[in-house]
Scaffold this motif. Structure first.
Motif, short mmCIF file in Angstrom:
data_model
loop_
_atom_site.label_atom_id
_atom_site.label_comp_id
_atom_site.label_asym_id
_atom_site.label_seq_id
_atom_site.Cartn_x
_atom_site.Cartn_y
_atom_site.Cartn_z
N GLY A 42 -44.77 -25.02 -59.05
CA GLY A 42 -44.58 -24.88 -60.50
C GLY A 42 -43.15 -24.86 -60.99
N ALA A 43 -42.17 -24.98 -60.10
CA ALA A 43 -40.78 -25.05 -60.57
C ALA A 43 -40.55 -26.39 -61.26
N GLN A 44 -39.81 -26.37 -62.34
CA GLN A 44 -39.53 -27.60 -63.06
C GLN A 44 -38.39 -28.39 -62.44
N SER A 45 -37.52 -27.69 -61.70
CA SER A 45 -36.36 -28.36 -61.14
C SER A 45 -35.89 -27.65 -59.88
N PHE A 46 -35.30 -28.41 -58.98
CA PHE A 46 -34.69 -27.87 -57.76
C PHE A 46 -33.27 -28.42 -57.69
N ILE A 47 -32.30 -27.53 -57.66
CA ILE A 47 -30.90 -27.93 -57.58
C ILE A 47 -30.32 -27.36 -56.29
N SER A 48 -29.80 -28.24 -55.47
CA SER A 48 -29.19 -27.84 -54.20
C SER A 48 -27.77 -27.36 -54.45
N LYS A 49 -27.45 -26.17 -53.94
CA LYS A 49 -26.08 -25.67 -54.07
C LYS A 49 -25.11 -26.60 -53.37
N SER A 50 -25.49 -27.15 -52.23
CA SER A 50 -24.56 -28.04 -51.52
C SER A 50 -24.30 -29.31 -52.32
N ALA A 51 -25.29 -29.81 -53.06
CA ALA A 51 -25.09 -30.99 -53.90
C ALA A 51 -24.11 -30.66 -55.02
N VAL A 52 -24.24 -29.47 -55.59
CA VAL A 52 -23.33 -29.05 -56.65
C VAL A 52 -21.91 -28.94 -56.11
N ILE A 53 -21.78 -28.35 -54.93
CA ILE A 53 -20.45 -28.21 -54.31
C ILE A 53 -19.85 -29.58 -54.02
N ARG A 54 -20.66 -30.50 -53.50
CA ARG A 54 -20.16 -31.86 -53.25
C ARG A 54 -19.71 -32.53 -54.54
N SER A 55 -20.49 -32.40 -55.60
CA SER A 55 -20.14 -32.99 -56.89
C SER A 55 -18.84 -32.38 -57.43
N PHE A 56 -18.73 -31.08 -57.30
CA PHE A 56 -17.54 -30.38 -57.75
C PHE A 56 -16.32 -30.86 -56.98
N ILE A 105 -38.98 -22.70 -64.67
CA ILE A 105 -38.26 -22.21 -63.50
C ILE A 105 -37.38 -23.30 -62.90
N VAL A 106 -36.13 -22.93 -62.68
CA VAL A 106 -35.17 -23.79 -61.98
C VAL A 106 -34.84 -23.09 -60.68
N VAL A 107 -35.03 -23.78 -59.56
CA VAL A 107 -34.65 -23.23 -58.26
C VAL A 107 -33.26 -23.76 -57.93
N PHE A 108 -32.33 -22.85 -57.68
CA PHE A 108 -30.95 -23.17 -57.34
C PHE A 108 -30.71 -22.55 -55.98
#
Length: 93
Positions: free
Chosen positions: A61-75, A42-45
């Motif tokens: 139990g999620a294997q990863s947590f990805i912040s949408k705001s972090a993705v937007i900042r990176s983009f 499970i990846v939480v986005f």
């Protein structure tokens, strides 16, 4: 809906979960996925962007947590870098 999909296609190997949707909200969503597909990775986005939530999802139990705001900042950072590079090339030409 998810139960019907699992019944038709089988248990998924990977599930991407958003914690804030119109029909589900928060950590109970993650628990429902774990109950439905216990072996799935499970990846939480999510737009929920705090360390406490990220830690809670991993404890559940999620294997990863990805912040949408972090993705937007990176983009946005990457777009700026590309535009700056394009401006440099234009000014040299």
């Amino acid at each position: 809906a998810a139960q019907d999909l699992v019944a038709r296609r089988g248990t998924p190997q990977l599930v991407i979960v958003d914690l804030k949707l119109p029909d589900s909200n928060g950590l109970p969503t993650l628990q429902a996925v774990k109950d439905l597909a216990p072996a799935a990775k499970i990846v939480v986005f999510s737009a929920i962007d705090d360390d406490e939530t990220a830690q809670a999802t991993q404890l559940m139990g999620a294997q990863s947590f990805i912040s949408k705001s972090a993705v937007i900042r990176s983009f946005a950072t990457e777009l700026r870098r590309m535009l700056e590079a394009a401006n440099l090339q234009t000014s040299k030409g």
